[in-house]
Design a protein around this motif. Structure first.
Motif, PDB file in Angstrom:
ATOM      1  N   UNK B  26      -7.359  -8.269  -5.294  1.00 30.20           N
ATOM      2  CA  UNK B  26      -7.966  -7.110  -4.631  1.00 30.20           C
ATOM      3  C   UNK B  26      -6.890  -6.152  -4.149  1.00 30.20           C
ATOM      4  N   UNK B  27      -5.913  -6.692  -3.431  1.00 31.61           N
ATOM      5  CA  UNK B  27      -4.861  -5.826  -2.879  1.00 31.61           C
ATOM      6  C   UNK B  27      -4.011  -5.217  -3.986  1.00 31.61           C
ATOM      7  N   UNK B  28      -3.758  -5.998  -5.045  1.00 31.16           N
ATOM      8  CA  UNK B  28      -3.006  -5.451  -6.187  1.00 31.16           C
ATOM      9  C   UNK B  28      -3.761  -4.304  -6.843  1.00 31.16           C
ATOM     10  N   UNK B  29      -5.065  -4.476  -6.974  1.00 30.76           N
ATOM     11  CA  UNK B  29      -5.888  -3.439  -7.602  1.00 30.76           C
ATOM     12  C   UNK B  29      -5.854  -2.155  -6.776  1.00 30.76           C
ATOM     13  N   UNK B  30      -5.919  -2.297  -5.455  1.00 32.98           N
ATOM     14  CA  UNK B  30      -5.885  -1.110  -4.577  1.00 32.98           C
ATOM     15  C   UNK B  30      -4.558  -0.374  -4.706  1.00 32.98           C
TER      16      UNK B  30
END
Lengths: 187, 114
Positions: B26-30
């Motif tokens: 999730x954080x990587x995608x953001x």
């Protein structure tokens, strides 16, 4: 079971610039695990599943602005992206003239190499039987048997007709039965 | 669409592991999604510029080539003709009047064919 209110809330947040990131976090918290297992069953390898999940999340966040559906359509949209990313990942492992089904022997090797089971020999045999199927039948079986989706839900995800999905599932179960009957001594 | 609680079959990753994996992705995608979009826009811009430059070059060469040919060929011909004229003058200046007269009177004999 999923709450339609949660899906509505996710959509509202994704459509707001100030709440988009938190909306995305709520979306992945709600659906992330499901999407992971769905992808994992298609690509088999844990490392590949992680890569595909990452790519799926990027696509979801990037395309969230263009999602025009309602709360009832959100889950189907997410699964569609996950399925497409998983299938694209498999296609990338084929050569120019190969079909996506030609990846199955490679997936079988990954299945045998990975410690993916808790010792359930019957489950191992089922997985091997699945990898004898064409990809369309295999993914239909996965959605019906493991993801426990209805044919309507599967139709919304794949864009195929319910009749086609039922046919795929029927042929899949027949071939799995034949494979297990032929190899049940190995259990 | 409602979907029931996920089954992990036939795999055996513990739920806590999958939860951490989901958070990480999730954080990587953001982080990556805005960079990806920027990269895509830059690539599109570069392709557009390359296409525009190609068109300009092709059209430019198409207009320029005939003109260039006209300019270059006469110069070459003139230079060759000039060189020929100079060589002839130099030779005539180097021979005597008697030799020049011989050249003027020279007739080609007709030989009998055997």
């Amino acid at each position: 079971m999923e709450s339609p209110d949660t899906d509505s809330r996710i959509i509202r947040m994704l459509r707001s610039e100030s709440m988009k990131e938190n909306g995305f976090r709520l979306l992945t918290k709600t659906y992330g695990e499901r999407l992971y297992w769905h992808i994992r069953r298609i690509v088999i390898s844990h490392d590949d599943a992680e890569d595909v999940l990452q790519e799926t999340f990027i696509q979801i966040f990037t395309k969230s602005a263009t999602f025009k559906g309602n709360a009832e359509q959100l889950a189907a949209w997410l699964y569609r992206i996950a399925l497409n990313e998983a299938l694209m990942h498999l296609r990338r492992q084929t050569h120019f003239f190969q079909s996506i089904d030609d990846v199955n022997p490679l997936l079988l090797e990954k299945l045998e190499a990975a410690e993916t089971h808790d010792g359930d020999a019957a489950e191992r045999l089922l997985q091997k039987a699945l990898l004898q199927l064409p990809t369309t039948q295999r993914t239909t079986f996965i959605m019906r048997y493991y993801d426990e989706m209805t044919y309507e839900q599967m139709a919304a995800i794949t864009g195929k007709s319910i009749g086609t999905l039922k046919t795929n599932y029927h042929y899949a179960t027949e071939r799995i039965k034949q494979y297990i009957q032929a190899h049940h001594d190995s259990i | 669409m409602t979907v029931s609680k996920p089954s992990s079959k036939p795999f055996s990753e513990p739920p806590a592991y999958v939860e951490q994996l989901v958070e990480r992705c999730t954080e990587n995608a953001l982080r990556q999604a805005p960079l990806r979009q920027q990269h895509r826009r830059l690539q599109l811009r570069r392709r557009f510029m390359a296409a525009a430059a190609s068109i300009v070059i092709i059209v430019g060469v198409g207009f320029t080539l005939p003109t260039l040919r006209q300019q270059l060929l006469p110069t070459a011909q003139t230079a060759a003709m000039q060189a020929d004229a100079n060589a002839l003058e130099n030779y005539l200046a180097s021979i005597s009047d008697e030799e020049a007269q011989l050249l003027t009177d020279y007739e080609v004999e007709e030989f009998v064919e055997y």
